[in-house]
Design an enzyme around this catalytic site. Structure first.
Site, PDB file in Angstrom:
ATOM      1  N   LEU A  18       0.819  -1.220   0.000  1.00  0.00           N
ATOM      2  CA  LEU A  18       0.000   0.000   0.000  1.00  0.00           C
ATOM      3  C   LEU A  18       0.850   1.266   0.000  1.00  0.00           C
ATOM      4  O   LEU A  18       0.470   2.261  -0.616  1.00  0.00           O
ATOM      5  CB  LEU A  18      -0.933   0.011   1.218  1.00  0.00           C
ATOM      6  CG  LEU A  18      -1.898  -1.181   1.362  1.00  0.00           C
ATOM      7  CD1 LEU A  18      -2.939  -0.887   2.438  1.00  0.00           C
ATOM      8  CD2 LEU A  18      -2.567  -1.498   0.049  1.00  0.00           C
ATOM      9  N   ASP A  37      11.782   3.707   3.339  1.00  0.00           N
ATOM     10  CA  ASP A  37      11.510   2.333   3.791  1.00  0.00           C
ATOM     11  C   ASP A  37      12.755   1.831   4.504  1.00  0.00           C
ATOM     12  O   ASP A  37      13.874   2.263   4.196  1.00  0.00           O
ATOM     13  CB  ASP A  37      11.182   1.421   2.593  1.00  0.00           C
ATOM     14  CG  ASP A  37      10.364   0.204   3.002  1.00  0.00           C
ATOM     15  OD1 ASP A  37       9.179   0.129   2.659  1.00  0.00           O
ATOM     16  OD2 ASP A  37      10.922  -0.692   3.682  1.00  0.00           O
ATOM     17  N   VAL A  64      11.512   3.575  11.047  1.00  0.00           N
ATOM     18  CA  VAL A  64      10.633   4.498  11.784  1.00  0.00           C
ATOM     19  C   VAL A  64      10.738   4.328  13.300  1.00  0.00           C
ATOM     20  O   VAL A  64      10.226   5.152  14.051  1.00  0.00           O
ATOM     21  CB  VAL A  64       9.150   4.345  11.361  1.00  0.00           C
ATOM     22  CG1 VAL A  64       8.958   4.723   9.909  1.00  0.00           C
ATOM     23  CG2 VAL A  64       8.631   2.927  11.641  1.00  0.00           C
ATOM     24  N   SER A 142      -6.294   0.086  10.513  1.00  0.00           N
ATOM     25  CA  SER A 142      -6.791  -1.171   9.934  1.00  0.00           C
ATOM     26  C   SER A 142      -8.117  -1.508  10.589  1.00  0.00           C
ATOM     27  O   SER A 142      -8.380  -1.111  11.730  1.00  0.00           O
ATOM     28  CB  SER A 142      -5.800  -2.303  10.214  1.00  0.00           C
ATOM     29  OG  SER A 142      -6.399  -3.555   9.949  1.00  0.00           O
ATOM     30  N   TYR A 156      -0.846  -6.506  16.668  1.00  0.00           N
ATOM     31  CA  TYR A 156      -1.135  -5.689  15.476  1.00  0.00           C
ATOM     32  C   TYR A 156      -2.441  -4.916  15.688  1.00  0.00           C
ATOM     33  O   TYR A 156      -2.508  -3.697  15.458  1.00  0.00           O
ATOM     34  CB  TYR A 156      -1.235  -6.605  14.247  1.00  0.00           C
ATOM     35  CG  TYR A 156      -1.638  -5.901  12.975  1.00  0.00           C
ATOM     36  CD1 TYR A 156      -0.694  -5.222  12.202  1.00  0.00           C
ATOM     37  CD2 TYR A 156      -2.960  -5.908  12.533  1.00  0.00           C
ATOM     38  CE1 TYR A 156      -1.062  -4.582  11.026  1.00  0.00           C
ATOM     39  CE2 TYR A 156      -3.335  -5.268  11.365  1.00  0.00           C
ATOM     40  CZ  TYR A 156      -2.381  -4.604  10.611  1.00  0.00           C
ATOM     41  OH  TYR A 156      -2.762  -3.955   9.451  1.00  0.00           O
ATOM     42  N   LYS A 160      -3.023  -0.847  15.891  1.00  0.00           N
ATOM     43  CA  LYS A 160      -3.877  -0.146  14.919  1.00  0.00           C
ATOM     44  C   LYS A 160      -4.993   0.621  15.615  1.00  0.00           C
ATOM     45  O   LYS A 160      -5.434   1.674  15.137  1.00  0.00           O
ATOM     46  CB  LYS A 160      -4.423  -1.143  13.895  1.00  0.00           C
ATOM     47  CG  LYS A 160      -3.338  -1.728  13.000  1.00  0.00           C
ATOM     48  CD  LYS A 160      -2.732  -0.648  12.121  1.00  0.00           C
ATOM     49  CE  LYS A 160      -1.452  -1.041  11.446  1.00  0.00           C
ATOM     50  NZ  LYS A 160      -0.922  -0.008  10.551  1.00  0.00           N
ATOM     51  N   SER A 191      -2.474  -7.243  -1.657  1.00  0.00           N
ATOM     52  CA  SER A 191      -1.130  -6.782  -1.302  1.00  0.00           C
ATOM     53  C   SER A 191      -0.277  -8.022  -1.027  1.00  0.00           C
ATOM     54  O   SER A 191      -0.810  -9.130  -0.908  1.00  0.00           O
ATOM     55  CB  SER A 191      -1.208  -5.917  -0.034  1.00  0.00           C
ATOM     56  OG  SER A 191      -1.705  -6.708   1.028  1.00  0.00           O
TER      57      SER A 191
END
Ligand SMILES: NC(=O)c1ccc[n+]([C@@H]2O[C@H](COP(=O)([O-])OP(=O)(O)OC[C@H]3O[C@@H](n4cnc5c(N)ncnc54)[C@H](O)[C@@H]3O)[C@@H](O)[C@H]2O)c1
Length: 249
Positions: A18, A37, A64, A142, A156, A160, A191
């Site tokens: 994405l 990235d 990040v 998400s 996860y 999110k 994806s």
């Protein structure tokens, strides 16, 4: 209304999936884009593709999790483009380990990339945009942060959900400075992560989507273009659901 001509953008996790599609969508709408990235070669390859199509892009390596490195890369993009108008916090890890089996270290890694990384991105871009009195921040959440999900891990999902809280807090803080902060909450978008699922699992996921199909990365990119453009100027603190009707609210 949807043109990004003369605008600049900074996208994390732009080496594939994405993030790459969003970088492409912003570039096609007219923006100059810094693609970042942790996988430098992947970001380079996407940027090279975009440059081959006459888009003005740069690729920068960025993890990040590291706030100092993040600020340095952001400054490099500001130097190159003079300012950053649009920040897209997209980089993430998407493990699906059962909640009974997640080691503490894996929990910390997911939080460090998915939540702490977005916090750093909002703060670094937010300060720059606050000083300029303009800007757009777009965070990738998400459906996993909105409802129970068997497909991805609870770490996860928690990260999110946390992004939605970050989005509202930064939106509130930055609204007086004409900076909007919004989240996109996709589900089941074609994806590399989805393609890695076995066929039976993909069938089960598809069966739970009222529109009866997976989403396209370019549909997520279109939502980002909307939020980044003049058309999205009155939208802040919002979550755009892109889930084929899987969650209606
Ligand atoms: N694909 C979907 O169906 C879907 C659904 C809901 C939400 N999302 C969200 O959309 C975003 C993109 O998803 P995707 O499917 O393209 O993921 P992906 O795993 O294909 O891509 C993630 C990118 O982030 C990069 N990355 C990983 N760790 C990093 C780090 N520490 N620093 C910088 N970059 C790092 C990876 O190298 C990769 O290029 C994520 O935030 C994800 O949670 C995706």
């Amino acid at each position: 209304m949807f043109s990004l001509s003369g605008r600049t953008a900074f996208v994390t996790g732009a080496g594939q999936g994405l993030g790459a599609a969003i970088a492409r969508g912003l570039a096609e709408a007219g923006a100059r884009v810094a693609l970042t990235d942790i996988d430098e070669a992947a970001a380079d390859a996407v940027a090279a593709d975009l440059r081959a199509a006459a888009h003005d892009c740069i690729a920068l390596p960025l993890d990040v999790r590291d706030e100092t490195a993040f600020a340095r890369r952001f400054d490099a993009a500001v130097q190159r483009f003079r300012a950053i108008d649009v920040m897209v916090n997209n980089a993430a890890l998407t493990p699906s380990t059962s909640l009974w089996d997640i080691p503490a270290e894996e929990w910390d890694q997911v939080m460090a990339v998915n939540l702490r990384g977005v916090f750093f991105g909002c703060r670094i871009a937010g300060l720059h945009m606050r000083d300029r009195g303009a800007g757009r921040i777009i965070n990738l959440s998400s459906i996993a942060g909105q409802r129970a999900s068997a497909a991805t891990g609870v770490h996860y999902a928690a990260s999110k959900a946390g992004i939605l809280a970050l989005t509202r807090s930064f939106a509130q803080e930055l609204a007086p400075h004409d900076v909007t902060v919004n989240a996109i909450a996709p589900a089941a978008i074609r994806s590399p992560v989805l393609d890695a699922m076995d066929e039976a699992r993909q069938r089960t996921v598809r069966a739970g989507i009222p529109l009866g199909r997976f989403g396209g990365a370019e549909e997520v990119a279109a939502a980002a273009v909307y939020l980044a453009s003049a058309a999205g100027a009155f939208t802040t603190g919002a979550t755009l659901d892109l889930n084929g009707g899987r969650l209606m609210r």
